[in-house]
Design a protein around this motif. Structure first.
Motif, short mmCIF file in Angstrom:
data_model
loop_
_atom_site.label_atom_id
_atom_site.label_comp_id
_atom_site.label_asym_id
_atom_site.label_seq_id
_atom_site.Cartn_x
_atom_site.Cartn_y
_atom_site.Cartn_z
N ILE A 159 84.93 28.89 82.14
CA ILE A 159 86.30 28.79 81.65
C ILE A 159 87.09 30.05 82.02
O ILE A 159 88.25 29.97 82.43
N ALA A 160 86.45 31.22 81.92
CA ALA A 160 87.13 32.47 82.30
C ALA A 160 87.49 32.47 83.77
O ALA A 160 88.59 32.91 84.16
N ALA A 161 86.59 31.98 84.62
CA ALA A 161 86.87 31.91 86.06
C ALA A 161 88.04 30.96 86.33
O ALA A 161 88.92 31.26 87.14
N MET A 162 88.05 29.81 85.65
CA MET A 162 89.18 28.88 85.83
C MET A 162 90.49 29.51 85.36
O MET A 162 91.51 29.39 86.02
N ALA A 163 90.44 30.22 84.22
CA ALA A 163 91.65 30.86 83.69
C ALA A 163 92.15 31.95 84.63
O ALA A 163 93.35 32.20 84.72
N ALA A 164 91.23 32.58 85.37
CA ALA A 164 91.61 33.63 86.32
C ALA A 164 92.11 33.04 87.64
O ALA A 164 92.52 33.78 88.53
N GLY A 165 92.05 31.71 87.78
CA GLY A 165 92.56 31.07 88.99
C GLY A 165 91.54 30.90 90.09
O GLY A 165 91.90 30.59 91.24
N VAL A 166 90.26 31.13 89.79
CA VAL A 166 89.22 30.94 90.81
C VAL A 166 89.14 29.46 91.16
O VAL A 166 89.10 28.59 90.28
N GLU A 167 89.13 29.18 92.47
CA GLU A 167 89.07 27.79 92.93
C GLU A 167 87.88 27.60 93.86
O GLU A 167 87.27 28.57 94.32
N MET A 168 87.56 26.34 94.13
CA MET A 168 86.47 25.99 95.03
C MET A 168 86.64 26.73 96.35
O MET A 168 87.72 26.76 96.92
N GLY A 169 85.58 27.40 96.80
CA GLY A 169 85.62 28.13 98.05
C GLY A 169 85.93 29.61 97.90
O GLY A 169 85.72 30.39 98.82
N ASP A 170 86.45 30.02 96.72
CA ASP A 170 86.72 31.44 96.48
C ASP A 170 85.39 32.17 96.32
O ASP A 170 84.39 31.61 95.87
N GLU A 171 85.39 33.44 96.70
CA GLU A 171 84.19 34.25 96.54
C GLU A 171 84.33 35.08 95.27
O GLU A 171 85.33 35.75 95.05
N VAL A 172 83.32 35.01 94.41
CA VAL A 172 83.28 35.78 93.18
C VAL A 172 82.04 36.64 93.22
O VAL A 172 80.92 36.12 93.35
N ILE A 173 82.21 37.94 93.14
CA ILE A 173 81.07 38.86 93.16
C ILE A 173 80.85 39.36 91.74
O ILE A 173 81.77 39.84 91.09
N THR A 174 79.64 39.21 91.28
CA THR A 174 79.32 39.61 89.91
C THR A 174 77.91 40.16 89.85
O THR A 174 77.18 40.13 90.83
N THR A 175 77.54 40.65 88.72
CA THR A 175 76.19 41.16 88.51
C THR A 175 75.21 40.00 88.41
O THR A 175 75.57 38.94 87.87
N PRO A 176 73.99 40.17 88.86
CA PRO A 176 73.00 39.11 88.66
C PRO A 176 72.52 39.05 87.21
O PRO A 176 71.88 38.09 86.81
N TYR A 177 72.85 40.07 86.43
CA TYR A 177 72.45 40.09 85.03
C TYR A 177 73.58 39.56 84.17
O TYR A 177 74.37 40.30 83.61
N SER A 178 73.72 38.26 84.12
CA SER A 178 74.75 37.62 83.32
C SER A 178 74.26 36.24 82.92
O SER A 178 73.17 35.83 83.23
N TRP A 179 75.11 35.55 82.24
CA TRP A 179 74.79 34.19 81.83
C TRP A 179 74.90 33.28 83.04
O TRP A 179 74.54 32.19 83.06
#
Length: 105
Positions: free
Chosen positions: A85-105
């Motif tokens: 839901i946070a990613a959708m609220a931030a405007g992330v769409e299919m094909g976008d690259e999101v870099i995050t920690t591997p230590y997450s949910w």
């Protein structure tokens, strides 16, 4: 100079000597809030979901939003849906690259 043999895990002195506080910790008011919500939802299941018109879920979301100083709050069933839901609220769409920690949910 500290060496690896000085580490507590290897027999060295502990750096943290205080016991950890109890976790999770719930106040009596929080426990009563949930107990009453469960009693009410037993009689009317629509109280369990904001999508059905609010009820206890809406009250909890409102209290959390207020506690965090935010205009809105939404409860989820877990960390994964919350991040989705946070990613959708931030405007992330299919094909976008999101870099995050591997230590997450």
């Amino acid at each position: 100079m500290t060496t690896t043999t000085d580490l507590a895990v290897l027999g060295g002195p502990r750096t943290v000597t205080e016991p950890s506080p109890p976790w999770p910790y719930f106040t009596d008011d929080e426990i009563e809030f949930i107990r009453q919500a469960m009693v009410d939802m037993r009689a009317d299941a629509t109280l369990a979901c904001t999508a059905w018109g609010g009820g206890w879920s809406e009250k909890l979301e409102r209290r959390m939003a207020d506690a965090m100083g935010r205009a809105f709050g939404i409860g989820t069933c877990g960390g994964g849906p919350a991040l989705h839901i946070a990613a959708m609220a931030a405007g992330v769409e299919m094909g976008d690259e999101v870099i995050t920690t591997p230590y997450s949910w």
